[in-house]
Scaffold this active site. Sequence first.
Site, PDB file in Angstrom:
ATOM      1  N   TYR A  78     -14.149 -24.649 -24.879  1.00  0.00           N
ATOM      2  CA  TYR A  78     -13.364 -23.582 -25.485  1.00  0.00           C
ATOM      3  C   TYR A  78     -12.558 -22.887 -24.403  1.00  0.00           C
ATOM      4  O   TYR A  78     -13.096 -22.549 -23.350  1.00  0.00           O
ATOM      5  CB  TYR A  78     -14.289 -22.570 -26.168  1.00  0.00           C
ATOM      6  N   ASP A 133     -11.351 -23.887 -15.837  1.00  0.00           N
ATOM      7  CA  ASP A 133     -11.490 -22.672 -16.632  1.00  0.00           C
ATOM      8  C   ASP A 133     -12.843 -22.055 -16.282  1.00  0.00           C
ATOM      9  O   ASP A 133     -13.879 -22.445 -16.810  1.00  0.00           O
ATOM     10  CB  ASP A 133     -11.386 -22.983 -18.127  1.00  0.00           C
ATOM     11  N   LYS A 152     -14.224 -12.432 -18.181  1.00  0.00           N
ATOM     12  CA  LYS A 152     -15.623 -11.997 -18.297  1.00  0.00           C
ATOM     13  C   LYS A 152     -16.115 -11.175 -17.093  1.00  0.00           C
ATOM     14  O   LYS A 152     -15.771 -10.006 -16.997  1.00  0.00           O
ATOM     15  CB  LYS A 152     -16.501 -13.198 -18.638  1.00  0.00           C
TER      16      LYS A 152
END
Length: 431
Positions: free
Chosen positions: A146, A241, A269
């Site tokens: 994702y 990523d 994050k």
Amino acid sequence: MARSLDRSRALQIRAEQLIPGGVNSPVRAFRSVGGTPPFLVRGLGAHVWDADGNRYIDYVGSWGPLILGHSPPEVIEAIVQAARNGTSFGASTPTEADLAELVIEAFPAIEKVRFVSSGTEATMSAIRLARAHTQRKFIVKFEGCYHGHSDALLVKAGSGVATLGIPGSAGVPEEFVEFTLALPYNDRNAVEAAFAKFRGQIACVIVEPVVGNMGCVPPRPGYLEALREITAREGALLIFDEVMTGFRVAFGGASELYHIKPDLTTLGKIIGGGLPVGAYGGPAKIMDLVAPLGPVYQAGTLSGNPLAMAAGIATLCQLKANRKQFYKQLDDMAGKLVAGITAAAKEAGVAMTANRVGSMFTFFFTDKQVTDWESAATCDTAKFGRFHGAMLDAGVWLPPSQFEAAFLSIAHTQGDIDDTIAAAREALALL
Ligand SMILES: *Cc1c(COP(=O)(O)O)cnc(C)c1O
């Protein structure tokens, strides 16, 4: 001895009238596990409290950012101080370079970095940049990975897309994903084949170097090396990523852990310390293609927001101060937790495979090794749902999906881990 969730139930009913599904991100709904999602009102250290006063040991940590636990005093203090000076200016502020310096120091592959407000923006912008740099159209991603919810990346995506069993997304014209190739993860040959078929046309390969979004799936030995070698040979960019893995699996993320230097890196994050931040970075000669220096347009009203920068700086400074000891403690504690629950599953005769890299882990309800989306999909999600419900009842907050990673924070104590293993032993015995 089910806990009362009366207040949460009422809040959910109200929210559902005003917000689709009552949630502002679909992974927060309990669609795949069932039950009432508790509304959370407070977090401190490893614990969260819901609107009915129930306490939980938290293994979601806001889906990754809260590596220091909830409300660490240094971070809260930094946010409050920053807020007193104004929340946003739409002009440059001194702390943006401070956070940039911390990020660049941790990631040797990054010479320059651009801050945005979410991981979605970071990956979307990195892809745009890779296409501009290579002047090629195709991108390679992997099934079950994702990278946020931008159109081109919502193909065989993990996280909520996998949880809800949605093949892609409605509203994305097939022409928009015509140049997105989705390949199986951990399969070098599939990447070779794609490059053979689309020689000279693939701009980049984007990968979660340790996947978190189909549950935790580590790279096979040699896999990331193969991606590095193939992309370099074919003139395509390798994008790590690291929105989830950055500052999580090591201070310098998966790049440090596996000694790989990608071309571009995306972050999010943890670098926001619980506030909205994303980032993408790489060599200066590529990053300088971004506006205002170059032709790649990317902007943001709240990008580099001073509160978010302050939270990020305070968080990264905590990690950096004692980095060796910090990541060793996380690894040791997570190892104990996963070993304890794995043993409990064995005792109970429940088929379960645990994957873990440092402080990110997943308990897959399958007897197969989980190495890619195909093997992850063999999980008994109904059984996971019952496990999740029993753990929640016992005061343990796990991600409400089989296909998400759980996280340990530095605030979790041996007592929390013992309590969690005891809860799991009871929950697994009842499956
Ligand atoms: C969470 C995540 C994203 C998306 O970040 P948002 O801030 O939710 O937009 C992208 N990539 C990975 C690997 C993630 O874990």
